[in-house]
Design a protein around this motif. Structure first.
Motif, short mmCIF file in Angstrom:
data_model
loop_
_atom_site.label_atom_id
_atom_site.label_comp_id
_atom_site.label_asym_id
_atom_site.label_seq_id
_atom_site.Cartn_x
_atom_site.Cartn_y
_atom_site.Cartn_z
N LEU A 194 -66.62 -23.74 5.22
CA LEU A 194 -68.06 -23.68 4.90
C LEU A 194 -68.59 -22.27 5.11
CD1 LEU A 194 -69.27 -27.01 6.56
CD2 LEU A 194 -68.82 -26.60 4.14
N ALA A 195 -68.20 -21.63 6.20
CA ALA A 195 -68.67 -20.28 6.48
C ALA A 195 -68.20 -19.29 5.42
CB ALA A 195 -68.21 -19.84 7.86
N ASP A 196 -66.99 -19.48 4.93
CA ASP A 196 -66.40 -18.52 3.99
C ASP A 196 -66.87 -18.71 2.55
OD1 ASP A 196 -65.01 -17.39 6.05
OD2 ASP A 196 -63.09 -18.33 5.57
N HIS A 197 -67.19 -19.94 2.16
CA HIS A 197 -67.35 -20.22 0.72
C HIS A 197 -68.73 -20.71 0.29
CE1 HIS A 197 -63.06 -19.70 -0.26
NE2 HIS A 197 -62.85 -20.19 0.94
N THR A 198 -69.56 -21.10 1.24
CA THR A 198 -70.84 -21.71 0.85
C THR A 198 -71.69 -20.78 -0.01
OG1 THR A 198 -70.91 -23.18 2.77
CG2 THR A 198 -73.01 -22.67 1.71
N ASP A 199 -71.81 -19.52 0.38
CA ASP A 199 -72.69 -18.62 -0.37
C ASP A 199 -72.20 -18.40 -1.80
OD1 ASP A 199 -74.40 -18.37 1.75
OD2 ASP A 199 -73.57 -16.47 2.47
N HIS A 200 -70.89 -18.28 -1.98
CA HIS A 200 -70.36 -18.12 -3.35
C HIS A 200 -70.64 -19.37 -4.18
CE1 HIS A 200 -67.82 -17.10 -6.71
NE2 HIS A 200 -67.09 -18.19 -6.51
N LEU A 201 -70.48 -20.54 -3.56
CA LEU A 201 -70.75 -21.78 -4.27
C LEU A 201 -72.24 -21.86 -4.65
CD1 LEU A 201 -68.64 -24.20 -2.06
CD2 LEU A 201 -68.07 -23.37 -4.34
N ALA A 202 -73.11 -21.46 -3.74
CA ALA A 202 -74.54 -21.50 -4.04
C ALA A 202 -74.91 -20.54 -5.16
CB ALA A 202 -75.34 -21.17 -2.77
N ARG A 203 -74.28 -19.36 -5.17
CA ARG A 203 -74.56 -18.40 -6.26
C ARG A 203 -74.08 -18.96 -7.60
NH1 ARG A 203 -73.27 -14.63 -2.04
NH2 ARG A 203 -71.06 -14.60 -2.64
N THR A 204 -72.93 -19.66 -7.57
CA THR A 204 -72.43 -20.30 -8.79
C THR A 204 -73.44 -21.34 -9.28
OG1 THR A 204 -70.13 -19.97 -8.11
CG2 THR A 204 -70.56 -21.66 -9.79
N ALA A 205 -73.92 -22.17 -8.37
CA ALA A 205 -74.90 -23.20 -8.73
C ALA A 205 -76.19 -22.58 -9.25
CB ALA A 205 -75.17 -24.09 -7.51
N ALA A 259 -74.64 -9.65 -10.78
CA ALA A 259 -75.96 -9.17 -10.38
C ALA A 259 -76.98 -10.30 -10.41
CB ALA A 259 -76.39 -8.03 -11.30
N LEU A 260 -76.88 -11.16 -11.42
CA LEU A 260 -77.81 -12.28 -11.52
C LEU A 260 -77.59 -13.25 -10.36
CD1 LEU A 260 -80.01 -13.72 -13.13
CD2 LEU A 260 -78.18 -14.79 -14.50
N ALA A 261 -76.33 -13.51 -10.03
CA ALA A 261 -76.03 -14.45 -8.95
C ALA A 261 -76.51 -13.94 -7.61
CB ALA A 261 -74.53 -14.71 -8.90
N ALA A 262 -76.56 -12.62 -7.45
CA ALA A 262 -76.99 -12.03 -6.17
C ALA A 262 -78.43 -12.36 -5.84
CB ALA A 262 -76.77 -10.53 -6.20
N ALA A 263 -79.18 -12.85 -6.82
CA ALA A 263 -80.58 -13.23 -6.55
C ALA A 263 -80.67 -14.50 -5.72
CB ALA A 263 -81.32 -13.42 -7.88
N GLN A 264 -79.55 -15.23 -5.62
CA GLN A 264 -79.53 -16.43 -4.79
C GLN A 264 -79.33 -16.02 -3.33
OE1 GLN A 264 -79.98 -19.74 -5.18
NE2 GLN A 264 -79.51 -20.08 -3.03
N PRO A 265 -80.29 -16.31 -2.46
CA PRO A 265 -80.14 -15.93 -1.05
C PRO A 265 -79.09 -16.80 -0.35
CG PRO A 265 -82.11 -17.24 -1.34
CD PRO A 265 -81.56 -16.99 -2.72
N PRO A 266 -78.56 -16.34 0.78
CA PRO A 266 -77.60 -17.17 1.55
C PRO A 266 -78.24 -18.50 1.94
CG PRO A 266 -77.62 -14.91 2.35
CD PRO A 266 -78.78 -15.03 1.41
N VAL A 267 -77.41 -19.53 2.00
CA VAL A 267 -77.91 -20.84 2.41
C VAL A 267 -77.11 -21.31 3.62
CG1 VAL A 267 -78.71 -21.52 0.12
CG2 VAL A 267 -76.36 -22.00 0.78
N ASP A 268 -77.78 -21.94 4.54
CA ASP A 268 -77.13 -22.48 5.73
C ASP A 268 -77.14 -24.00 5.64
OD1 ASP A 268 -76.07 -23.08 8.16
OD2 ASP A 268 -77.71 -22.25 9.36
N VAL A 269 -76.02 -24.57 5.19
CA VAL A 269 -75.95 -26.01 4.98
C VAL A 269 -74.87 -26.66 5.84
CG1 VAL A 269 -76.81 -25.77 2.62
CG2 VAL A 269 -74.35 -25.77 3.04
N ALA A 270 -74.23 -25.88 6.72
CA ALA A 270 -73.08 -26.38 7.46
C ALA A 270 -73.42 -27.63 8.26
CB ALA A 270 -72.52 -25.29 8.37
N ASP A 271 -74.51 -27.59 9.02
CA ASP A 271 -74.86 -28.75 9.85
C ASP A 271 -75.11 -29.98 8.99
OD1 ASP A 271 -74.60 -27.24 12.11
OD2 ASP A 271 -76.75 -26.87 12.36
N GLU A 272 -75.81 -29.80 7.88
CA GLU A 272 -76.11 -30.92 7.00
C GLU A 272 -74.84 -31.53 6.43
OE1 GLU A 272 -78.67 -31.77 2.88
OE2 GLU A 272 -78.86 -29.87 3.96
#
Length: 453
Positions: free
Chosen positions: A11-22, A126-139
């Motif tokens: 989750l720590a390694d991949h969540t942000d990339h997944l969120a940018r993809t979404a 560059a477009l994906a970078a507009a997605q800020p980091p998300v903290d969803v690990a606990d959820e």
């Protein structure tokens, strides 16, 4: 990403990339977060059964997006593209997903192989970078822990573990690979309480990483074990019966062994070394295990009685539940299919057409039909008694460098065919009578399969 790495590290390694993809799919930060959470929960519920969990999470985001189709803001740079076109662009140009993953989403797979009018190029990174980091690990972890069939032992946050699980976690040996801690599972005991789902050869950073360099088994609930006495080399093989309760392999001494994991019985297959090119076949009920070899004798073991019968044929291709074995022998350019029962009586003998059999065969539940992949990469079914074709030949049309073989009958009508390279695999469920083909989802590629869900 290692197969045995803990979920929290993933989750720590991949969540942000997944969120940018979404975000590239939805153009909305909230919708991107929702897609990401749902995908991670899906992955987490079956952890650690995934071979490449990051690909599975991306697949689930794309599948979820194409199913729900959340509205995209009109001012988003990708809003002018259709959902399938946008998904194809993101899957190909931003994620780099292989066909083995995208083929499981028919709409996406079709879009990836369709030509579109040239559109203005967009800098996806560059477009994906507009997605800020998300903290969803606990959820995600709360959802996974509340629904999983077994508790996940986490490397981080061990204080949340029960005393019994913590004690088991502490007892597990840990190795360091590329600066990260990977837990090494315990050695497989003589008996298991549940069937085996698949086996794979672990991937390690160094050729001297013992016990990392050992075969691993995953049970149907996700429990992982290693098999210390199984030969590990590139040409080594592992076999699991269809019900997942028996295994066969070549041990580190070069001898073939079979094990009943419900009773703890362990028996040799044959009387000597397994030889080069060793591979196994078994009856559907798992009682009979056959050993083929290119340099040594071939045998069929009755795992119940312990009797190993030497075989005189070129190859043992299938065994029925009563111990009748189907063998081939080639002489003078003609290959003959023979069926012999446990009393060594020949039940049938028939010639096969040239090129009809290339990569083994699987016997249908009726005990009368063999599914085989021919030399021209066509799936065919033949009558096990007459050798005559039945049903319709199905052209598998593998790409250059791909191999194909029939793995098993999923039921009385469909055959599971695996088409793969070292990096990718796609699995098809094919009805050889009607010609119907569907994608069959597997959690693990390039693995020996046992009991399927």
């Amino acid at each position: 990403m290692g197969k045995n790495d803990d979920l929290s590290a993933f989750l720590a390694d991949h969540t942000d990339h997944l969120a940018r993809t979404a975000y590239l799919l939805t153009g909305d930060h909230g919708a991107a977060r929702e897609l990401t959470v749902r995908a991670l929960i899906t992955v987490g519920k079956r952890w650690p059964r995934w071979y490449r969990p990051e690909d599975i999470a991306l697949r689930e985001i794309l599948r979820d997006y194409l199913t729900t189709r959340p509205p995209v803001p009109e001012d988003f740079p990708l809003s002018g593209r259709s959902p399938s076109e946008r998904a194809a662009l993101v899957a190909r140009s931003y994620c780099g997903l292989p066909d083995a993953v995208t083929v499981e989403i028919p709409e996406l797979f079709a879009a990836l192989h369709q030509e579109y009018e040239q559109a203005d190029e967009v800098d996806l990174a560059a477009l994906a970078a507009a997605q800020p980091p998300v903290d969803v690990a606990d959820e995600v972890l709360r959802a996974v822990r509340g629904n999983r069939r077994r508790r996940i032992a986490l490397t981080v946050g061990a204080s949340a573990l029960s005393a019994g699980v913590l004690a088991a976690a502490v007892a597990v040996e840990v190795v360091m690979v590329a600066g990260r801690t990977w837990p090494t599972p315990a050695a497989m005991p003589a008996t298991l309480s549940e069937p085996v789902a698949y086996a794979y050869r672990s991937l390690c950073e160094k050729e001297t990483d013992i016990p990392c360099l050992q075969w691993r088994l995953i049970t149907v609930s996700g429990k992982e074990w290693r098999v210390p006495d199984a030969a590990y080399g590139d040409e080594s093989t592992f076999h699991i019966t269809l019900d997942g309760t028996r295994v066969a392999y070549v041990d580190t001494g070069g001898r073939a062994v079979a094990r009943d994991l419900t009773t703890g019985v362990r028996r040799p297959v044959g009387s000597g070394l397994a030889g080069e090119g060793a591979f196994f076949v078994s009856s559907r009920n798992g009682r009979y295990i056959g050993l083929n070899s290119t340099t040594e004798s071939r045998f069929m073991l009755d795992l119940t009685t312990g009797v190993s019968t030497p075989l005189l044929s070129d190859e043992l291709i299938a065994i029925d539940d009563q111990g009748t074995r189907f063998e081939t022998a080639t002489e003078g350019g003609t290959t003959t299919l023979t069926a012999e029962d446990v009393a060594e009586e020949t039940r049938s003998s028939a010639p096969l057409a040239p090129g009809q059999l290339d990569s083994g065969a699987v016997l249908a539940p009726d005990g009368h039909t063999l599914a085989v992949v021919s030399k021209d990469r066509t799936l065919i079914t033949i009558d096990a008694t007459t050798g005559k074709p039945t049903g319709n030949p199905i052209d598998l049309n593998p790409a250059t460098g791909e191999k194909a073989y029939a793995d098993r009958w999923l039921n009385g009508e469909e055959v599971l065919v695996r088409i793969w390279t070292k990096e990718n695999e796609r699995c098809l469920a094919i009805n050889p009578i009607t010609g119907a083909i569907r994608i069959h989802r597997l959690d693990m590629i390039n693995a020996f399969l046992g009991k399927l869900d």
